[in-house]
Design a protein around this motif. Structure first.
Motif: not given
Length: 417
Positions: A57-64, A337-341, A398-405
């Motif tokens: 199982k994969s986990y997208l890591d939002l806290i690095s 900015a994408l996160f915030r929007s 920092l390498i997270i992509t727009e799609e991943q966001i």
């Protein structure tokens, strides 16, 4: 399928479950715990912005890893640098005795990242390597006491600078300190970003130790005017200004160092976390005149065995070259900015950020904890802050992509519902 093959598969499945249970039991029995509710995710591998457990199982890591994996997990260039250095040598001698290329080249790269200074202020050109951010804070405290011949430290309420005795003394949370007292005397707290509190910095103060962005307080961003006034006050009374960039450094906030965005230049910087690309390393950086006080009275005024370990230094050099060479920090404001929007919902009270150091505020801890738990079930890893437990921590590689966001925000919003 033949019956005997089914039996074999069944036995294999049972054995695998036994191994997993045993690993978890060993974790809980033999690895020291610091809470009664560890996540206990059994991660088998990690790559880029993802962690993978033993079931795949994969986990997208939002806290690095709490602000560590700025260039992502196991970046190929960092891994290559580690392997190359292991093939040459690992530990040779205590720090500061041998000329070791990884240390020397990393120190030069760090110094280069800090120049030019503002006006005629001395350039920070001397690096002392440590194993962690806490050790960097401890070394910086000793440096300030020895250089100024003073003993008072000023730090902020709800600040976090580490968990050892000296660093803990700076903490602005009595809840974390009370059961470990007595701690260092002559430490006092001011409110981060409060202009009036700057007057508490006096001729008795050895140093002000402060985060540019209040991290564990829930990402509190002060004004430029505040830090310029604090810089001026430290100059007036002869106190050192020590900027804690342990969470904010290495591109996290949209510039290599966060202080660059506030029009000031510190006397000492502490760094760690994102510095090592996943390897343990820290540093405190000052100018040669200040750092030279460790040379005498007493000689070896500050020593470390493993600080600046060659393998960690090689990983850090690859990391700094990646971040600066590819200018990873330049895309940070757009991604933030994408996160915030996307993170818009009636239950979201506020979103605070400086670059990809973000806090998403909810009504209370219970509401947030439910969201975090559901997000983990859906393959998204988030967290809260030590001194702001109603706010979700978002600090992805920092390498997270727009799609991943977009994927991450969809999961968060679905978990709110």
């Amino acid at each position: 399928m033949k019956p005997q093959n089914l039996v074999i598969l069944w036995l294999h499945h049972i054995l695998n479950i036994t191994v997993l249970i045993t690993q978890r039991e060993l974790f809980l029995k033999n690895v020291a715990q610091t809470s009664d509710f560890p996540l206990a995710l059994e991660i088998e591998r990690a790559e880029g912005v993802y962690l993978y457990d033993t079931e795949g199982k994969s986990y997208l890591d939002l806290i690095s890893g709490i602000g560590v994996s700025n260039v992502g997990h196991r970046h190929p260039k960092v891994v290559e640098a580690i392997k190359d250095q292991v093939d040459k040598y690992m530990h040779l001698m205590v720090y500061g005795e041998f000329v070791q290329s990884p240390q020397v080249q990393l120190a030069k790269a760090l110094v280069d990242s800090l120049t030019p200074s503002a006006g005629d202020r001395p350039v920070l050109d001397n690096v002392y390597f440590t194993n962690s951010g806490t050790e960097a804070i401890e070394g910086a405290m000793k440096l300030a006491k020895r250089y100024t011949q003073r003993t008072e430290f000023v730090s902020c309420y709800n600040a976090y600078h580490g968990a050892t005795q000296g660093a803990l003394s700076l903490s602005g949370s009595e809840n974390f300190k009370r059961n470990f007292r007595p701690l260092l005397p002559m430490t006092k707290n001011i409110t981060h970003g409060n202009m009036a509190d700057i007057e508490q910095v006096t001729e008795q103060t050895a140093a002000v130790i402060i985060e540019i962005i209040g991290g564990e307080a829930g990402v509190r961003v002060p004004t430029i005017a505040y830090f310029q006034a604090l810089r001026k006050k430290c100059d007036e009374v002869g106190a050192l200004l020590i900027i804690d960039e342990i969470q904010t450094g290495f591109g996290r906030t949209g510039s290599f160092w966060a202080f660059e965005q506030f029009g000031i230049y510190p006397d000492v910087i502490t760094s760690a976390k994102g510095m090592g690309g996943g390897m343990p390393i820290g540093a405190f950086i000052a100018n040669q005149k200040v750092m030279s006080v460790f040379k005498d009275n007493p000689i070896l005024g500050h020593i470390t065995t493993f600080g600046g370990h060659p393998v960690s230094a090689a990983a850090s050099l690859a990391t700094i070259n990646l971040i600066r060479g590819e200018k990873l920090y330049e895309s940070v404001p757009e991604k933030a900015a994408l996160f915030r929007s996307l993170l818009v919902h009636p239950k979201i009270k506020e979103v605070r950020n400086q670059g990809l150091m973000m806090a998403v505020e909810f009504a209370d801890f219970d509401e947030l904890k439910g969201i975090i738990d559901r997000a983990i079930e859906k393959g998204l890893l988030t967290d809260w802050f030590l001194f702001c437990d109603n706010s979700m921590r978002i600090a992805p590689p920092l390498i997270i992509t727009e799609e991943q966001i977009r994927t991450a925000c969809e999961i968060i919003l679905s978990c709110i519902e």
